[in-house]
Design a protein around this motif. Structure first.
Motif, PDB file in Angstrom:
ATOM      1  N   ASP A 149     -11.210   0.027  -6.931  1.00 18.59           N
ATOM      2  CA  ASP A 149     -11.121   1.283  -6.175  1.00 18.59           C
ATOM      3  C   ASP A 149     -12.229   1.395  -5.142  1.00 18.59           C
ATOM      4  OD1 ASP A 149      -8.861   2.031  -7.492  1.00 18.59           O
ATOM      5  OD2 ASP A 149      -9.827   3.453  -8.848  1.00 18.59           O
ATOM      6  N   ILE A 180      -7.813  -5.641  -6.425  1.00 20.40           N
ATOM      7  CA  ILE A 180      -8.863  -4.979  -5.660  1.00 20.40           C
ATOM      8  C   ILE A 180      -9.346  -3.765  -6.447  1.00 20.40           C
ATOM      9  CG2 ILE A 180      -7.178  -3.593  -4.379  1.00 20.40           C
ATOM     10  CD1 ILE A 180      -9.067  -3.719  -1.966  1.00 20.40           C
ATOM     11  N   LEU A 239      -4.618  -5.354   3.326  1.00 22.12           N
ATOM     12  CA  LEU A 239      -4.233  -4.430   2.266  1.00 22.12           C
ATOM     13  C   LEU A 239      -3.260  -3.409   2.846  1.00 22.12           C
ATOM     14  CD1 LEU A 239      -4.602  -3.145  -0.586  1.00 22.12           C
ATOM     15  CD2 LEU A 239      -6.480  -1.803   0.406  1.00 22.12           C
ATOM     16  N   TYR A 270      -4.029   0.555  -6.062  1.00 21.97           N
ATOM     17  CA  TYR A 270      -5.289   0.819  -5.384  1.00 21.97           C
ATOM     18  C   TYR A 270      -5.505   2.316  -5.307  1.00 21.97           C
ATOM     19  CZ  TYR A 270      -8.831   1.090  -1.703  1.00 21.97           C
ATOM     20  OH  TYR A 270      -9.967   1.386  -0.981  1.00 21.97           O
ATOM     21  N   GLN A 271      -6.559   2.793  -5.980  1.00 24.65           N
ATOM     22  CA  GLN A 271      -6.865   4.221  -6.032  1.00 24.65           C
ATOM     23  C   GLN A 271      -5.646   5.037  -6.460  1.00 24.65           C
ATOM     24  OE1 GLN A 271      -8.581   5.256  -2.238  1.00 24.65           O
ATOM     25  NE2 GLN A 271     -10.525   4.227  -2.682  1.00 24.65           N
TER      26      GLN A 271
END
Length: 395
Positions: free
Chosen positions: A328, A326, A290, A272-273
């Motif tokens: 970004d 998921i 998350l 994630y990111q």
């Protein structure tokens, strides 16, 4: 006059023969232009000349191309293995284009191709790591590294026979631009693993110590980001909670990361990111959390809750959708467990607390089934690879 025109034409023709076509461009500009093209076009332009072939196969160019590829949005690869040796690969965007679109978004374009794949083997792709995918994780079968961009399969040597009951995890070191394969025995508590560096003819499997006794289940959840492989592990066969093991691809050092919880739930490990994270179900299952690893050395995590289920049932489509990751932008991504007339990707927009459905025709509809010979094929438990980027890497 005609003689003069003929002479001029001959002179120009001689000049074109003597001067390569690339002279119209500054030498430094050619790699720059080629690096901005899609991988499919780069592959075709390798046939233009020896110069262009040498440019596009140079390691510096490949690294530059992949750096720019990482800046683009990742793709989902949807794969069907037909009986025989045909593998169908469909590439679709992983991120939704706009957050202001209606609940159901019209059909989107699909990039697809098919290739030959050994008919005697099941197709079991793992995660995409810097454009490459490890297939056939079980050491009893041949280990293959697949590059979906170049459509090439690379067969690797296997460790010695005593390592048959093992899993293979692919990693990438961005500093040295090297890929490595980690081989770990499953259902066995051990502090020893095997490592193979790809791309070296003299390289062979090496045994290294982990300094942490742990064991794996048959299909460990794992990802690779920023030069680290993260995978779920357990202290022994009786452990039901587990922890995360982190493998530094460059230094080949291991580190254990404790979970911020002490009970057993469904989890999905993901990126994630650019950071390692986990999506975890909550009790009674109507929401998810998350968890983002902020400091692996100190076991520090941050968390965000989403009012979305771990498994989503679409009332209109009458299908169950599985959570795979998921974006970004913070949208949860679901894909269907079965595929009928069309293929859908479901996005949960946490900011608006809404689900969005995106349809992709050309994958499972009647026309594409007829075209690809999949009329009677039952499309369920579809292999889907997330976070894929284009790569020109070869070995």
């Amino acid at each position: 006059m005609d003689q003069q025109e003929e002479t001029t034409e001959e002179i120009n023709k001689r000049r074109r023969i003597q001067s390569p076509s690339t002279s119209f461009f500054p030498p430094d500009l050619i790699p720059e232009i080629l690096s901005k093209l899609p991988a499919k076009s780069v592959g075709r332009f390798r046939c233009v000349s020896k110069l262009w072939s040498s440019i596009t196969t140079d390691p510096y160019f490949i690294n530059k191309f992949e750096t720019q590829s990482r800046q683009k949005k990742p793709s989902l690869l949807v794969c069907f293995k037909k009986r025989g040796d045909r593998l169908f690969v469909f590439s679709i965007p992983q991120d939704r284009k706009s957050s202001n679109e209606p609940h159901t978004i019209p059909s989107q374009p699909v990039h697809s191709y098919h290739m030959t794949y050994p008919k005697s083997y099941r197709f079991l792709p793992s995660v995409s790591v810097h454009g490459l995918i490890c297939c056939f994780q079980n050491a009893k079968k041949k280990l293959r590294i697949w590059n979906p961009t170049t459509r090439k399969l690379y067969i690797l040597t296997k460790p010695e026979k005593s390592w048959e009951n093992a899993q293979f995890l692919l990693g990438y070191d961005p500093t040295d631009a090297k890929y490595k394969v980690l081989c770990i025995r499953f259902h066995e508590t051990t502090d020893e693993v095997c490592v193979l560096t790809l791309g070296s003819a003299q390289e062979s499997w090496r045994r290294i110590k982990t300094n942490h006794n742990h064991c794996l289940n048959y299909y460990p959840a794992h990802v690779c980001t920023n030069g680290f492989i993260y995978y779920t592990a357990y202290t022994d066969k009786t452990d039901r909670i587990g922890f995360i093991m982190r493998f530094d691809v460059r230094s080949e050092k291991f580190h254990m990361i404790k979970f911020p919880w002490n009970d057993m739930r469904y989890i999905v490990v993901l990126i994630y990111q650019g950071m390692f994270a986990c999506l975890r179900s909550t009790y009674p299952g109507d929401s998810i959390t998350l968890w983002i690893s902020q400091d692996a050395e100190k076991h520090v995590w941050s968390s965000t809750n989403f009012l979305a289920p771990f498994h989503y049932y679409d009332q209109n489509l009458k299908i169950v959708c599985t959570l795979i990751g998921i974006t970004d932008a913070g949208e949860i991504v679901y894909v269907p467990e079965k595929c009928y007339k069309s293929f859908y990707v479901i996005y949960y927009d946490s900011k608006r607390n809404k689900f969005h459905r995106v349809e992709y025709k050309g994958i499972a509809d009647d026309e594409s089934r007829l075209k690809n010979g999949l009329i009677k094929s039952r499309l369920f438990n579809i292999p889907i690879v997330s976070n894929h980027m284009e790569s020109l890497m070869s070995f």
